[in-house]
Write a protein that holds these residues in place. Structure first.
Motif, mmCIF file in Angstrom:
data_model
loop_
_atom_site.group_PDB
_atom_site.id
_atom_site.type_symbol
_atom_site.label_atom_id
_atom_site.label_comp_id
_atom_site.label_asym_id
_atom_site.label_seq_id
_atom_site.Cartn_x
_atom_site.Cartn_y
_atom_site.Cartn_z
ATOM 1 N N TRP A 70 -68.056 -11.155 90.408
ATOM 2 C CA TRP A 70 -68.952 -10.969 89.257
ATOM 3 C C TRP A 70 -70.344 -11.529 89.530
ATOM 4 O O TRP A 70 -71.353 -10.977 89.096
ATOM 5 C CB TRP A 70 -68.367 -11.577 87.971
ATOM 6 C CG TRP A 70 -68.323 -13.088 87.949
ATOM 7 C CD1 TRP A 70 -67.259 -13.877 88.247
ATOM 8 C CD2 TRP A 70 -69.397 -13.996 87.605
ATOM 9 N NE1 TRP A 70 -67.596 -15.209 88.127
ATOM 10 C CE2 TRP A 70 -68.898 -15.306 87.727
ATOM 11 C CE3 TRP A 70 -70.730 -13.818 87.206
ATOM 12 C CZ2 TRP A 70 -69.683 -16.441 87.476
ATOM 13 C CZ3 TRP A 70 -71.509 -14.947 86.960
ATOM 14 C CH2 TRP A 70 -70.984 -16.246 87.090
ATOM 15 N N SER A 75 -76.078 -10.518 90.695
ATOM 16 C CA SER A 75 -77.212 -10.611 91.619
ATOM 17 C C SER A 75 -77.710 -9.213 91.992
ATOM 18 O O SER A 75 -78.919 -8.965 92.018
ATOM 19 C CB SER A 75 -76.807 -11.366 92.884
ATOM 20 O OG SER A 75 -76.271 -12.626 92.552
ATOM 21 N N ILE A 89 -77.759 -12.525 100.252
ATOM 22 C CA ILE A 89 -76.673 -13.415 99.858
ATOM 23 C C ILE A 89 -75.907 -14.013 101.040
ATOM 24 O O ILE A 89 -75.400 -15.126 100.957
ATOM 25 C CB ILE A 89 -75.745 -12.651 98.875
ATOM 26 C CG1 ILE A 89 -76.290 -12.879 97.463
ATOM 27 C CG2 ILE A 89 -74.304 -13.071 98.983
ATOM 28 C CD1 ILE A 89 -75.500 -12.235 96.388
ATOM 29 N N LEU B 139 -79.834 -17.989 91.273
ATOM 30 C CA LEU B 139 -79.059 -16.823 91.739
ATOM 31 C C LEU B 139 -78.770 -17.022 93.228
ATOM 32 O O LEU B 139 -79.651 -17.482 93.955
ATOM 33 C CB LEU B 139 -79.912 -15.554 91.651
ATOM 34 C CG LEU B 139 -79.941 -14.684 90.431
ATOM 35 C CD1 LEU B 139 -80.635 -13.379 90.807
ATOM 36 C CD2 LEU B 139 -78.561 -14.391 89.887
ATOM 37 N N PRO B 140 -77.560 -16.627 93.694
ATOM 38 C CA PRO B 140 -77.269 -16.828 95.122
ATOM 39 C C PRO B 140 -78.160 -16.009 96.048
ATOM 40 O O PRO B 140 -78.160 -16.233 97.252
ATOM 41 C CB PRO B 140 -75.796 -16.423 95.251
ATOM 42 C CG PRO B 140 -75.455 -15.685 94.011
ATOM 43 C CD PRO B 140 -76.408 -16.115 92.947
ATOM 44 N N TRP B 281 -80.641 -21.569 95.196
ATOM 45 C CA TRP B 281 -79.262 -21.620 94.669
ATOM 46 C C TRP B 281 -78.501 -22.847 95.176
ATOM 47 O O TRP B 281 -77.925 -23.609 94.399
ATOM 48 C CB TRP B 281 -78.562 -20.325 95.073
ATOM 49 C CG TRP B 281 -77.101 -20.246 94.771
ATOM 50 C CD1 TRP B 281 -76.075 -20.388 95.657
ATOM 51 C CD2 TRP B 281 -76.500 -19.983 93.494
ATOM 52 N NE1 TRP B 281 -74.876 -20.226 95.012
ATOM 53 C CE2 TRP B 281 -75.104 -19.972 93.686
ATOM 54 C CE3 TRP B 281 -77.008 -19.738 92.210
ATOM 55 C CZ2 TRP B 281 -74.200 -19.732 92.653
ATOM 56 C CZ3 TRP B 281 -76.106 -19.503 91.174
ATOM 57 C CH2 TRP B 281 -74.724 -19.507 91.403
ATOM 58 N N TYR B 302 -82.404 -18.235 85.403
ATOM 59 C CA TYR B 302 -81.128 -17.504 85.330
ATOM 60 C C TYR B 302 -80.036 -18.440 84.817
ATOM 61 O O TYR B 302 -78.998 -18.640 85.457
ATOM 62 C CB TYR B 302 -80.773 -16.912 86.686
ATOM 63 C CG TYR B 302 -81.752 -15.852 87.144
ATOM 64 C CD1 TYR B 302 -81.778 -14.607 86.517
ATOM 65 C CD2 TYR B 302 -82.668 -16.091 88.161
ATOM 66 C CE1 TYR B 302 -82.682 -13.625 86.902
ATOM 67 C CE2 TYR B 302 -83.581 -15.120 88.558
ATOM 68 C CZ TYR B 302 -83.576 -13.894 87.923
ATOM 69 O OH TYR B 302 -84.470 -12.932 88.295
ATOM 70 N N ILE B 305 -76.283 -17.065 84.034
ATOM 71 C CA ILE B 305 -75.479 -16.822 85.228
ATOM 72 C C ILE B 305 -75.092 -18.147 85.885
ATOM 73 O O ILE B 305 -73.931 -18.367 86.241
ATOM 74 C CB ILE B 305 -76.263 -15.935 86.232
ATOM 75 C CG1 ILE B 305 -76.493 -14.549 85.621
ATOM 76 C CG2 ILE B 305 -75.536 -15.833 87.568
ATOM 77 C CD1 ILE B 305 -77.407 -13.650 86.415
ATOM 78 N N ALA B 308 -72.466 -20.002 83.810
ATOM 79 C CA ALA B 308 -71.156 -19.344 83.902
ATOM 80 C C ALA B 308 -70.467 -19.732 85.219
ATOM 81 O O ALA B 308 -69.262 -19.979 85.256
ATOM 82 C CB ALA B 308 -71.312 -17.828 83.814
ATOM 83 N N TYR B 309 -71.263 -19.786 86.286
ATOM 84 C CA TYR B 309 -70.694 -20.167 87.584
ATOM 85 C C TYR B 309 -70.251 -21.632 87.570
ATOM 86 O O TYR B 309 -69.176 -21.974 88.084
ATOM 87 C CB TYR B 309 -71.691 -19.902 88.706
ATOM 88 C CG TYR B 309 -71.118 -20.172 90.079
ATOM 89 C CD1 TYR B 309 -70.018 -19.443 90.544
ATOM 90 C CD2 TYR B 309 -71.643 -21.157 90.903
ATOM 91 C CE1 TYR B 309 -69.470 -19.688 91.799
ATOM 92 C CE2 TYR B 309 -71.095 -21.405 92.160
ATOM 93 C CZ TYR B 309 -70.018 -20.672 92.603
ATOM 94 O OH TYR B 309 -69.470 -20.913 93.843
ATOM 95 N N GLU B 312 -66.983 -21.975 86.014
ATOM 96 C CA GLU B 312 -65.908 -21.616 86.944
ATOM 97 C C GLU B 312 -65.562 -22.766 87.881
ATOM 98 O O GLU B 312 -64.421 -22.921 88.305
ATOM 99 C CB GLU B 312 -66.325 -20.405 87.791
ATOM 100 C CG GLU B 312 -65.828 -19.124 87.213
ATOM 101 C CD GLU B 312 -65.851 -17.965 88.203
ATOM 102 O OE1 GLU B 312 -65.854 -16.854 87.702
ATOM 103 O OE2 GLU B 312 -65.847 -18.159 89.445
#
Lengths: 171, 345
Positions: A70, A75, A89, B139-140, B281, B302, B305, B308-309, B312
């Motif tokens: 996800w 991304s 990435i 973001l990654p 990131w 962000y 996102i 949310a990560y 997890e």
């Protein structure tokens, strides 16, 4: 792949025709014949048959980047281009692949008939052995064509300059 | 449930026990300011508290304000709440704010980056129970290269432009990025010219940091002086009449947003260098971990996102809205949206 990726980077980062033709001429001067042929084909929007579908590409890229799917999808949604997202990435590794463009294209053609496990292994190995921009170009070879705003005429002009054959004859 | 030490209200991040705001976006009585960027240091508060490096910056931007300067780690107590400022590594003077009350510790990062840029006092992770972190590049897809590599690329680009008889126009934000670029430009290549806004801010900061010499561009500056030189300008100078004097020129921008191919193309800049004053990131993840915080409040960027990560990963992570969306680096996104609109017309 190094030279081809550098060429695409130059073509992609300039709006000037003169710069593009110059970069192509320079590239053609040094490229091997198989690389020349594949470069012309790829820049004319021809590419090897797609060896892996994008669902699997996304899954395998997220695995290699060690992030949940996800998060990869989020991304991708923001970056807007699959090959670019994958290139961003996945981290670079220390080893660097020196395989040529035509070697890579040959491998991709052969890849189509391989098993899923073999495909996954191939991508995981090769994604890591390229730097950011090479990884982007390598993945573009799988996902789609290079839209870099280059006409057949310009390509012919560059090739003609490099090999010393008249443009009309080449065309 | 007991009252929270810090809450987000319509004016800013508020500590009710001490009646103090952190980086408030509306006028308040007591304001602790993390750094000089305009979305964090706003006009109209009665009393300002900030790291003493920020005082000349704030006075330059906000005029005659009532401000108290603090040292790194110096504690000050207001109605039982203990505050201290700790380096955030974002720009010169940028601070995190540590807030402690009855053994409970909260930290607000402000804007920050983990790489030592050699100008800002380097970021330190501060142990806390609750961390309020920015997520500008959460973001990654954001992964920064070391500053030395990027600066080498920039100097190579300049030298190449010089060899071709062109002016190198490099866009970077007036406060922070412009000085970071200036510090590592190789002045052996040629003279470094500055836009007035960059020069004014650099002049203010020369009292704190050594920078290579610069030449302010004025009406009197001759057109012939530019080819081969470097021009440092704010992004807003792109596409203006001002820049025409530098013809023939090539443009580049240095920003985290340049990681995206589309960002550079949409803005019609010749070259993009990925150089950010925010965490990437990995930097965000590492600093969250290093603070030992269990509860993470994610703010601008962000944040949905990223939080949310974090959930997890097992953190108690939430998102809060702030009005720091006008961050000087984030403005570039707004510019892009505007540019797209213009293209559509």
């Amino acid at each position: 792949m190094r030279n081809f990726a550098a060429l695409i980077k130059t073509l992609d980062s300039s709006n000037k025709t003169s710069v593009k033709v110059e970069a192509l001429t320079e590239y053609f001067l040094h490229a091997s014949d198989p690389d020349k042929v594949w470069t012309i084909a790829l820049l004319s929007h021809r590419r090897p048959p797609r060896p892996v579908n994008t669902t699997l590409l996304r899954l395998w890229a997220s695995e290699l980047a060690n992030i949940p799917l996800w998060l990869f999808e989020e991304s991708y949604h923001i970056v807007g281009d699959l090959a670019e997202t994958i290139a961003l990435i996945i981290p670079d590794s220390k080893e660097h692949s020196e395989k040529s463009l035509s070697e890579y294209v040959g491998e991709m053609i052969a890849l189509k008939s391989k098993s899923e496990a073999e495909k996954r292994l191939y991508l995981h190995e090769n994604w890591q052995m390229l730097n950011y921009y090479e990884r982007f170009v390598f993945t573009k070879l799988i996902t789609g064509s290079f839209r870099i705003g280059l006409s057949q005429k310009l390509m012919t002009r560059a090739l003609s300059k490099a090999v010393g054959i008249d443009e009309d004859v080449l065309a | 449930m007991k009252n929270k030490l810090l809450v987000f209200n319509d004016k800013g991040i508020y500590c009710a026990q001490a009646d103090v705001y952190l980086d408030p976006w509306r006028p308040v009585k007591n304001a602790i300011i993390t750094h000089g960027h305009s979305d964090h240091a706003r006009f109209g508060h009665r009393y300002y508290i900030t790291h003493h490096y920020n005082i000349p910056i704030l006075k330059h931007r906000l005029g005659d304000i009532v401000v108290t300067g603090k040292e790194w780690g110096e504690t000050f107590t207001i109605n039982g709440v203990t505050f201290s400022l700790h380096p955030a590594g974002h720009i010169i003077g940028s601070s995190q704010v540590r807030v402690e009350y009855k053994g409970e510790v909260w930290v607000f990062t402000g804007d920050y980056k983990t790489e030592d840029d050699g100008i800002s006092t380097p970021y330190e992770a501060i142990r806390c129970h609750t961390l309020i972190t920015e997520n500008t590049f959460g973001l990654p897809a954001f992964r920064w290269l070391p500053q030395a590599e990027v600066m080498q690329d920039i100097n190579t680009w300049w030298a190449q432009n010089k060899a071709e008889g062109r002016t190198s126009v490099l866009f970077g934000y007036t406060l922070g990025k412009a000085q970071r670029l200036l510090k590592y430009l190789d002045s052996d290549i040629g003279p470094i010219y500055t836009h007035g806004a960059v020069e004014n801010m650099t002049e203010v900061l020369r009292t704190i940091v050594d920078f290579p010499p610069t030449i302010r561009i004025t009406q009197e500056t001759k057109k012939e002086a530019f080819p081969g030189s470097m021009v440092l300008a704010p992004p807003s100078a792109h596409g203006t009449v001002w820049i025409r004097k530098m013809t023939p020129y090539v443009t580049a921008a240095a920003s985290g947003w340049m990681a995206f191919r589309g960002a550079r193309r949409r803005r019609a800049i010749d070259k993009g260098f990925v150089l950010s004053d925010h965490c990437d990131w990995q930097g965000l993840l590492e600093s969250v971990k290093a603070t030992g915080a269990e509860r993470i409040i994610c703010t601008h960027g962000y944040s949905d996102i990223f939080s949310a990560y974090l959930r997890e990963l097992g953190y108690d992570a939430v998102t809060e809205n702030t009005q720091y969306e006008g961050d000087e680096e984030e403005i570039s996104v707004g510019d892009e949206k505007d540019a797209e609109k213009k293209e559509e017309l």
